[in-house]
Enzyme design. Structure first.
Site, short mmCIF file in Angstrom:
data_model
loop_
_atom_site.label_atom_id
_atom_site.label_comp_id
_atom_site.label_asym_id
_atom_site.label_seq_id
_atom_site.Cartn_x
_atom_site.Cartn_y
_atom_site.Cartn_z
N HIS A 286 -4.76 -0.56 5.80
CA HIS A 286 -4.30 0.22 6.96
C HIS A 286 -5.24 0.11 8.16
CE1 HIS A 286 -7.05 3.03 5.10
NE2 HIS A 286 -6.19 3.43 4.18
N HIS B 212 3.15 14.55 1.73
CA HIS B 212 2.56 15.87 1.48
C HIS B 212 3.65 16.89 1.78
CE1 HIS B 212 -1.74 14.75 1.18
NE2 HIS B 212 -1.42 13.78 2.03
N ASP C 73 1.48 2.61 3.54
CA ASP C 73 0.62 3.77 3.33
C ASP C 73 1.43 5.06 3.38
OD1 ASP C 73 -1.68 5.16 2.75
OD2 ASP C 73 -2.46 5.15 4.80
N HIS D 48 -10.54 1.27 1.68
CA HIS D 48 -10.35 2.24 2.77
C HIS D 48 -11.61 2.13 3.62
CE1 HIS D 48 -8.80 6.16 4.46
NE2 HIS D 48 -9.97 6.01 5.04
N ASN E 268 -5.08 7.47 -6.03
CA ASN E 268 -5.79 8.72 -5.68
C ASN E 268 -5.02 9.96 -6.10
OD1 ASN E 268 -3.87 8.19 -3.64
ND2 ASN E 268 -5.01 9.33 -2.10
N LEU F 95 -5.01 9.36 7.96
CA LEU F 95 -6.32 8.72 7.99
C LEU F 95 -6.21 7.27 7.55
CD1 LEU F 95 -8.51 11.61 6.57
CD2 LEU F 95 -8.58 10.67 8.89
N HIS G 252 1.60 5.40 -1.69
CA HIS G 252 1.24 6.58 -2.49
C HIS G 252 2.51 7.15 -3.11
CE1 HIS G 252 -2.88 6.75 -0.91
NE2 HIS G 252 -2.32 6.23 0.17
N LEU G 253 2.60 7.10 -4.43
CA LEU G 253 3.81 7.59 -5.11
C LEU G 253 3.64 8.97 -5.70
CD1 LEU G 253 5.27 4.49 -7.01
CD2 LEU G 253 6.29 5.73 -5.10
N ARG G 254 2.39 9.46 -5.77
CA ARG G 254 2.11 10.78 -6.38
C ARG G 254 2.59 10.80 -7.84
NH1 ARG G 254 -1.01 10.86 -2.03
NH2 ARG G 254 -0.15 11.89 -0.21
N LYS H 216 -9.33 0.05 -5.93
CA LYS H 216 -9.37 0.65 -4.60
C LYS H 216 -10.71 1.33 -4.36
CE LYS H 216 -7.82 2.27 -0.64
NZ LYS H 216 -6.74 3.20 -0.38
N HIS I 203 0.87 -1.19 0.00
CA HIS I 203 0.00 0.00 0.00
C HIS I 203 0.91 1.24 0.00
CE1 HIS I 203 -3.83 2.15 1.43
NE2 HIS I 203 -2.93 3.09 1.18
#
Ligand code: DOR
Ligand code: ZN
Length: 368
Positions: free
Chosen positions: A189, A267, A263, A151, A46, A234, A20-22, A114, A18
């Site tokens: 998560h 940011h 996860d 999620h 996302n 979150l 997030h690579l953006r 997802k 899980h």
């Protein structure tokens, strides 16, 4: 007993189930941390706009592969960057169709879809409100063997933020599990005892990922001495009793249902240190090492023989591939118990990023 200083541990190269690579500069900034540690990663969809279709996923995958090549020295990769593979996902929207599921399943590179309840988290506005309407899609996923990644939080504003996960189980997850007996589901998560117990008791089609932050910290970490935006994610951190239950779940002997999923969700620092800060914790700079700390503190890292405890190996390297129907990686990864400082901030395109444990230290490091 905790492992002695300088202990070295070698495990089959893990995967991050899980992540997030953006995209763009941010992708280039964070990808080396992941590619140095992991052989594969489930890449969350996302983005803005979200990765909704097979074409979107193919394009995003190409951008990741290009970033790998561009950063191959930082990531310590082979010349063509081929020793890291992104496993792509689609974002479930009300417009997702059974045909899109079949096309995704036929591709070599999409490994799941997802589900974000609309409004649950960062860039989840395109998610689903009416789960009943998604039945034809879930049936197609069940038929095609495509994993549904969830999620699991309700979004009703009248539900207490700390109760959103366990209420999701009653209202939505349990009915989906009962209705689609062959559907493979990863409860992503997880943060509560309720979730750990639900997954442990569920059929083998249901598994869960656990982040380093939910295993290392409880909700006090958001408030020690003042508000700590870099410990905000979150689902939000929960009470100590829940952390303890998660720890019991991942260190239970011979458990096969719980596995790593960082996860890691970068940011820019200024978007978290503000009056309405973003949710997400960046942990890829210690994506394996944080879990070693968790298992070491729980006396579940080294067996009495001095070998690596099978509970750590299963959680890190075996349970995830088994659930996703992929081989365990043949390569290995070695880490060593040596304190190392965590920088106050990392580069993040034209901004900076504040990593988990910024300005403090980590007890393990990679051995190249
Ligand atoms: O804290 C989070 N950050 N939780 C999520 O579910 C999404 C993630 C993000 O993309 O930033
Ligand atoms: Zn996530």
């Amino acid at each position: 007993m905790p492992a002695p200083a300088n202990t070295r541990i070698t495990i089959p190269r893990p995967d991050d189930w899980h992540l997030h690579l953006r995209d763009g500069d941010a992708l280039n900034a964070v990808l080396p941390d992941t590619a140095r540690r992991f052989a594969r990663a489930i890449v969350m969809p996302n983005l803005k706009p979200p990765i909704r279709t097979l074409d979107d996923a193919a394009g995003y995958r190409e951008r990741i592969l290009a970033a790998l090549k561009a950063n191959r020295d930082a990531a310590k990769l082979s010349d063509d960057g081929s020793n890291f593979a992104p496993l792509m996902t689609l974002y479930l929207t009300p417009e997702t169709t059974p045909d899109m599921v079949s096309a995704a399943a036929a591709s070599e590179f999409v490994h799941g879809i997802k589900l974000y309840p609309a409004g649950a988290t960062t860039n989840s506005d395109a998610g689903v409100n009416n789960l009943d309407a998604m039945s034809p899609v879930f049936e197609a996923m069940e038929r095609e063997g495509l994993v549904l990644q969830i999620h699991g939080e309700v979004t009703d504003t009248d539900v207490d933020v700390f109760d959103r996960e366990h209420i999701f189980i009653e209202r939505h997850l349990n009915p989906i599990v009962e209705r689609f007996a062959g559907l493979k589901i990863v409860f992503e998560h997880i943060t509560t005892r309720d979730a750990a117990e639900f997954v442990a008791a569920a059929p083998d089609t249901v598994a869960a990922t656990l982040t380093p932050q939910h295993l290392l910290m409880n909700r006090n970490a958001i408030f020690v001495g003042g508000i700590r935006p870099h410990n905000y994610c979150l689902p939000v951190l929960k009470r100590e009793e829940h952390r303890a239950a998660l720890l019991r779940a991942v260190t239970a002997k011979d458990q096969t249902k719980f596995f790593i999923g960082t996860d890691s969700a970068p940011h820019a620092t200024h978007t978290k240190e503000t009056s309405c800060g973003c949710a997400g914790i960046y942990s890829s700079h210690g994506g394996v090492e944080f879990y070693a700390e968790v298992f070491d503190a729980a006396d579940a890292l080294l067996a009495a023989s001095g070998d690596v405890d099978s509970r750590f190996v299963n959680f890190m390297s075996r349970n995830g591939p088994a659930f996703y129907g992929l081989p365990v990686n043949a390569e290995t990864l070695t880490i060593e118990k040596v304190d190392r400082p965590v920088p106050e901030s990392l580069e993040f395109g034209e901004h900076t990023l504040t990593p988990l444990r910024a300005g403090e230290s980590l007890a393990w490091r990679l051995v190249d």
